[in-house]
Design a protein around this motif. Structure first.
Motif, PDB file in Angstrom:
ATOM      1  N   TRP A 124      56.483  -3.402  11.646  1.00 51.22           N
ATOM      2  CA  TRP A 124      57.640  -3.217  12.519  1.00 51.22           C
ATOM      3  C   TRP A 124      58.731  -4.242  12.242  1.00 51.22           C
ATOM      4  O   TRP A 124      59.902  -3.902  12.099  1.00 51.22           O
ATOM      5  CB  TRP A 124      57.200  -3.300  13.979  1.00 51.22           C
ATOM      6  CG  TRP A 124      56.489  -2.088  14.467  1.00 51.22           C
ATOM      7  CD1 TRP A 124      55.140  -1.945  14.670  1.00 51.22           C
ATOM      8  CD2 TRP A 124      57.059  -0.821  14.794  1.00 51.22           C
ATOM      9  NE1 TRP A 124      54.835  -0.683  15.104  1.00 51.22           N
ATOM     10  CE2 TRP A 124      56.001   0.033  15.192  1.00 51.22           C
ATOM     11  CE3 TRP A 124      58.360  -0.316  14.790  1.00 51.22           C
ATOM     12  CZ2 TRP A 124      56.212   1.348  15.590  1.00 51.22           C
ATOM     13  CZ3 TRP A 124      58.568   1.002  15.181  1.00 51.22           C
ATOM     14  CH2 TRP A 124      57.507   1.817  15.574  1.00 51.22           C
ATOM     15  N   SER A 125      58.367  -5.513  12.161  1.00 52.89           N
ATOM     16  CA  SER A 125      59.383  -6.561  12.026  1.00 52.89           C
ATOM     17  C   SER A 125      60.083  -6.530  10.680  1.00 52.89           C
ATOM     18  O   SER A 125      61.198  -7.037  10.547  1.00 52.89           O
ATOM     19  CB  SER A 125      58.743  -7.941  12.256  1.00 52.89           C
ATOM     20  OG  SER A 125      57.782  -8.222  11.250  1.00 52.89           O
ATOM     21  N   GLU A 126      59.446  -5.917   9.680  1.00 50.42           N
ATOM     22  CA  GLU A 126      60.018  -5.921   8.340  1.00 50.42           C
ATOM     23  C   GLU A 126      60.452  -4.523   7.884  1.00 50.42           C
ATOM     24  O   GLU A 126      60.659  -4.282   6.694  1.00 50.42           O
ATOM     25  CB  GLU A 126      59.029  -6.570   7.373  1.00 50.42           C
ATOM     26  CG  GLU A 126      58.798  -8.038   7.758  1.00 50.42           C
ATOM     27  CD  GLU A 126      57.667  -8.708   6.983  1.00 50.42           C
ATOM     28  OE1 GLU A 126      57.384  -8.275   5.861  1.00 50.42           O
ATOM     29  OE2 GLU A 126      57.094  -9.682   7.515  1.00 50.42           O
ATOM     30  N   GLY A 127      60.594  -3.600   8.848  1.00 50.03           N
ATOM     31  CA  GLY A 127      61.196  -2.302   8.566  1.00 50.03           C
ATOM     32  C   GLY A 127      60.414  -1.407   7.629  1.00 50.03           C
ATOM     33  O   GLY A 127      61.013  -0.672   6.839  1.00 50.03           O
ATOM     34  N   LEU A 128      59.085  -1.422   7.729  1.00 47.31           N
ATOM     35  CA  LEU A 128      58.262  -0.669   6.782  1.00 47.31           C
ATOM     36  C   LEU A 128      57.666   0.605   7.363  1.00 47.31           C
ATOM     37  O   LEU A 128      56.993   1.355   6.639  1.00 47.31           O
ATOM     38  CB  LEU A 128      57.127  -1.564   6.266  1.00 47.31           C
ATOM     39  CG  LEU A 128      57.569  -2.775   5.432  1.00 47.31           C
ATOM     40  CD1 LEU A 128      56.400  -3.699   5.190  1.00 47.31           C
ATOM     41  CD2 LEU A 128      58.173  -2.317   4.122  1.00 47.31           C
ATOM     42  N   ILE A 129      57.893   0.866   8.640  1.00 44.61           N
ATOM     43  CA  ILE A 129      57.263   2.025   9.265  1.00 44.61           C
ATOM     44  C   ILE A 129      57.702   3.325   8.598  1.00 44.61           C
ATOM     45  O   ILE A 129      56.878   4.193   8.283  1.00 44.61           O
ATOM     46  CB  ILE A 129      57.570   2.060  10.771  1.00 44.61           C
ATOM     47  CG1 ILE A 129      56.845   0.901  11.483  1.00 44.61           C
ATOM     48  CG2 ILE A 129      57.141   3.387  11.379  1.00 44.61           C
ATOM     49  CD1 ILE A 129      55.336   0.974  11.440  1.00 44.61           C
ATOM     50  N   ALA A 130      59.000   3.497   8.362  1.00 46.47           N
ATOM     51  CA  ALA A 130      59.499   4.751   7.784  1.00 46.47           C
ATOM     52  C   ALA A 130      58.920   5.026   6.393  1.00 46.47           C
ATOM     53  O   ALA A 130      58.388   6.120   6.145  1.00 46.47           O
ATOM     54  CB  ALA A 130      61.024   4.747   7.752  1.00 46.47           C
ATOM     55  N   PRO A 131      58.988   4.069   5.435  1.00 46.45           N
ATOM     56  CA  PRO A 131      58.405   4.369   4.122  1.00 46.45           C
ATOM     57  C   PRO A 131      56.891   4.567   4.168  1.00 46.45           C
ATOM     58  O   PRO A 131      56.341   5.359   3.409  1.00 46.45           O
ATOM     59  CB  PRO A 131      58.786   3.147   3.269  1.00 46.45           C
ATOM     60  CG  PRO A 131      59.155   2.079   4.230  1.00 46.45           C
ATOM     61  CD  PRO A 131      59.713   2.767   5.427  1.00 46.45           C
ATOM     62  N   LEU A 132      56.218   3.867   5.079  1.00 44.59           N
ATOM     63  CA  LEU A 132      54.776   4.055   5.185  1.00 44.59           C
ATOM     64  C   LEU A 132      54.451   5.446   5.731  1.00 44.59           C
ATOM     65  O   LEU A 132      53.490   6.080   5.275  1.00 44.59           O
ATOM     66  CB  LEU A 132      54.162   2.977   6.082  1.00 44.59           C
ATOM     67  CG  LEU A 132      54.028   1.592   5.447  1.00 44.59           C
ATOM     68  CD1 LEU A 132      53.507   0.584   6.468  1.00 44.59           C
ATOM     69  CD2 LEU A 132      53.105   1.622   4.234  1.00 44.59           C
TER      70      LEU A 132
END
Length: 282
Positions: A124-132
């Protein structure tokens, strides 16, 4: 020319220092690179007899690390455990992660058993939810977003639930609300909850579930035999709940030491951990 006593003492001291540095370097290398498998067998009288022996491999706090070419060693140890499902309990990746390596790992895990994922604080803090999420669709990984799935075996059923990390959206339902909703729909079922953080016994000591699998603590990073982990995720010393099984109210909580780092302090006497859980009915 004969050496003086002071020179001899200095020479011995220097040899001890060099030996200590070499030993520490070996321990750090082993502690960071050699994954180990830890087995637990939690018992519950709520577990249907058909699920006695049901096996879960839990991988937590991967942080994008790789064990062998294409994660061959990690996949080998996971396959050897013969899991019925694989649980990924957060911090699968962070800002330093090569997501191509992560996708290769997910493909390999999905070939072994069904894979279920819950988010950690770093995604969440590093903006990885969408690509994951895109990656999960390609690799067949199930993302439990404050929801649950029903697992069936020989005519019996249990609930597998997953909650989002608190770093997620502010309007997300609280974990106790998620648990209450599950109980409203499945009041008698055994509930296995996947989560990331390890503070459940303090935050929700009476949560109506049977078993929680979590990580986040990294085993305290540096471990002292007989004492435990040294560093907590809130920068405290000698934190509680850094590894193992804990009991609170009606549930047991398994805390994984995790696989990766994600902190400036290296792992010492704290090998990356694959957790293998075999469910047992009382």
């Amino acid at each position: 020319m004969r050496r003086t006593r002071v020179q001899k003492r200095k020479g011995r001291f220097l040899r001890w220092v060099i030996a200590a540095v070499l030993l520490l370097s070996l321990l750090m290398a082993d502690s960071a690179l050699r994954p180990v498998v830890t087995h637990y067998a939690p018992v519950s009288d709520a577990l249907p007899a058909a699920f006695d022996g049901f096996r879960i491999v839990q991988l937590s706090d991967v942080h994008g690390v790789s064990f062998g070419t294409d994660n061959a060693r990690l996949l080998e140890l996971t396959a050897q455990a013969e899991p019925d499902i694989i649980a990924l309990t957060g911090d699968l990746a962070d800002s330093r992660t090569d997501l191509k390596i992560t996708e290769q790992l997910l493909c390999g895990l999905s070939a072994i058993a069904p894979v279920y994922y819950v988010s950690g604080n770093h995604e969440w803090s590093e903006g990885l939810i969408a690509p994951l999420c895109e990656m999960f669709e390609r690799t067949g990984v199930s993302y439990l977003r404050n929801e649950f799935a029903v697992l069936s075996r020989d005519g019996a059923e249990i609930v597998l639930a997953g909650v989002e990390d608190p770093n997620g959206w502010r309007d997300m339902p609280r974990p106790d609300a998620v648990a209450d909703e599950i109980r409203a729909q499945r009041p008698e079922d055994y509930v296995l909850l996947l989560a990331h953080r390890n503070d459940w016994t303090e935050q929700y000591p009476d949560l109506p579930v049977e078993l929680i699998l979590c990580g986040h603590a990294h085993g305290g990073l540096v471990r002292i035999p007989g004492v435990g982990g040294v560093f907590g995720t809130k920068r405290e010393l000698f934190p509680e709940h850094t590894e193992g099984v804990f009991r609170s109210g009606s549930y047991s909580m398994v805390v994984s030491r995790g696989l990766g780092g994600g902190a400036p302090v290296p792992r010492v006497l704290n090998n990356p951990e694959i957790v293998c859980i075999t469910l047992r009915c009382a």
